[in-house]
Design an enzyme around this catalytic site. Structure first.
Site: not given
Ligand code: NDP
Ligand code: OXD
Length: 310
Positions: A225, A273
Site C-alpha cells: 500500500r 495499482h
Molecule cells: P495476508 O493477510 O495473507 O498476509 C499478510 C502477511 O503480512 C502475513 O505474512 C503477516 O504475518 C504479515 N504481516 C502483517 N503485519 C506484519 C507486521 N507488523 N510485521 C511483519 N509482518 C507482518 O495478506 P495478502 O498476502 O493477501 O495481501 C497483502 C497485501 O497486499 C494486502 O493487504 C494489500 O495491501 C496488498 N495487495 C496489493 C495488490 C496490488 O495490486 N498492488 C493486490 C492485492 C493486495 P503473519 O503471517 O505472521 O500473519
Molecule cells: C487488493 C488490491 O487489496 O487490489 O486486493 O489492492
C-alpha cells in the site's frame, strides 16, 4: 435479503450489481445510494466505503472487501467493529502477483533500467550480473501473496528471504519473524519487495531508517500500500545512491497526481495499482460464493481479523 454495493465509482456499482445478480439468486442487489429498507440489508460489498457507510444497517451479517486488503474498510472511523469482514482472494489474484513480482525482481536483477537507458543513448555496454543464485531477494509479508511470490522467486533460483509477524515456514525460503529478525533480514536484501497489509505497525515502515539497513544500492518494489512508504525518504535515498531503483505500484494518493516527481524520476518505475487486479468474472464468482457460504455456515476461509488489522 438485500446486498448493498458501495464503491467510489457509480459506474462500478452498477457493474458489480449486474455481475453479482445472476450469481446470487433470491437476493436483491442494490446500490448504497438507493439501499431500500435498511433493516433488509444483510451484506455489504465494498471498495473504499465512505465514513459511516454501514451505520444505517442494523442487520449486517458481513462486509465483503472487493480486494485482499481491508485497510480501506477499517479506515471508516464509524465502522461497526463487530461485523465480520470477508476478503476477496484466490488463485487468480495470487498468480497475478507471482507474475508481477517475478517480472520486476528479474528486471532489477538483470539491470534492465540501466540497459534501457543505454539503448536510448545508443550505447553498447555489456553489464555482467551475478546469477540469481547469488542475488538475495527479501519479501516483507508472507501471506497469500507474499508467500506465493517468495516460492516463485526461490523456484527461479534466487536466494530468497521472507519476513512476517509470526514465524512461517516456506520451502526454499529463509524466514525471519517480528522485530527480532528484522535487521538481519534487511541487511541481506539486495532487492526488497513489500507485500504487507497496511496496519498501524506497517504504516511508514519503508523509511530512511529501513533504507539505511539495506545493502548499498538495493532496489525496492512496493506492491503493498502507498502509505507503507515515506515518499520523501525514498527520493532522498535515490538521490544519495543508497537505493538504486524503486518500482512502485501503490501510492499515498491514487491516481498518482500528474505533478508527482515519481512520474518522471529516472530511477522510479510507476505502475498504476495493477500488480494483481482480480479479473472481473472471477472476482464476482468469489464474492458470490463467499456470501452464499457465509450465509449457510456463518464462516468462510477468507475472513479477516479486524483486531489484527488484516
Ligand atoms: P495476508 O493477510 O495473507 O498476509 C499478510 C502477511 O503480512 C502475513 O505474512 C503477516 O504475518 C504479515 N504481516 C502483517 N503485519 C506484519 C507486521 N507488523 N510485521 C511483519 N509482518 C507482518 O495478506 P495478502 O498476502 O493477501 O495481501 C497483502 C497485501 O497486499 C494486502 O493487504 C494489500 O495491501 C496488498 N495487495 C496489493 C495488490 C496490488 O495490486 N498492488 C493486490 C492485492 C493486495 P503473519 O503471517 O505472521 O500473519
Ligand atoms: C487488493 C488490491 O487489496 O487490489 O486486493 O489492492
Amino acid at each position: 435479503m438485500t446486498i448493498i454495493v458501495a464503491h467510489p465509482s457509480h459506474a462500478k456499482i452498477d457493474w458489480w450489481i449486474e455481475q453479482l445478480t445472476p450469481l446470487l439468486p433470491g437476493w436483491t442487489l442494490r446500490s448504497i445510494h438507493d439501499p431500500g429498507a435498511p433493516e433488509d440489508v444483510t451484506y455489504a460489498v465494498v471498495w473504499k466505503p465512505a465514513t459511516g457507510t454501514f451505520l444505517p444497517f442494523p442487520n449486517l451479517k458481513a462486509i465483503v472487501s472487493l480486494g485482499a486488503g481491508i485497510d480501506h474498510v477499517l479506515a471508516d472511523t464509524q465502522l461497526p467493529r463487530q461485523v465480520p469482514i470477508i476478503r476477496t482472494v484466490g488463485t487468480d489474484l495470487t498468480q497475478r502477483m507471482r507474475e508481477y513480482v517475478a517480472l520486476h525482481v528479474l528486471r532489477h536483477h538483470r539491470e534492465m533500467p540501466a540497459i534501457s537507458a543505454h539503448q536510448r543513448e545508443k550505447r553498447w555496454q555489456q553489464l555482467i550480473v551475478p546469477p540469481a543464485t547469488r542475488r538475495t531477494v527479501g519479501i516483507m509479508g508472507l501471506g497469500n501473496l507474499g508467500g506465493a511470490a517468495a516460492t516463485t522467486l526461490a523456484a527461479l533460483g534466487f536466494e530468497t528471504l521472507g519476513w512476517s509477524r509470526t514465524p512461517r515456514e516456506l520451502a526454499g525460503v529463509t524466514t525471519y519473524a517480528g522485530q527480532a529478525g528484522f535487521d538481519d533480514f534487511l541487511g541481506r536484501c539486495e532487492i526488497l519487495v513489500c507485500l504487507l497489509p497496511l496496519t498501524e505497525a506497517t504504516t511508514g515502515l519503508l523509511n530512511a531508517e529501513l533504507f539505511a539497513k539495506l545493502p548499498e544500492g538495493a532496489s525496492l518494489i512496493n506492491a503493498g500500500r502507498g502509505p507503507h512508504l515515506v515518499e520523501q525518504d525514498l527520493l532522498a535515498a535515490l538521490a544519495s545512491g543508497r537505493l538504486n531503483h524503486a518500482t512502485l505500484d501503490v501510492f499515498n494518493v491514487e491516481p498518482l497526481p500528474e505533478a508527482h516527481p515519481f512520474w518522471t524520476h529516472p530511477n522510479v518505475t510507476v505502475t498504476p495499482h495493477i500488480a494483481s487486479l482480480i479479473d472481473a468474472p472471477t472476482g464476482s464468482r468469489i464474492v458470490a460464493a463467499n456470501i452464499a457460504r457465509f450465509e449457510e455456515t456463518g464462516h468462510v476461509e477468507d475472513l479477516a481479523d479486524a483486531a489484527r488489522g488484516y
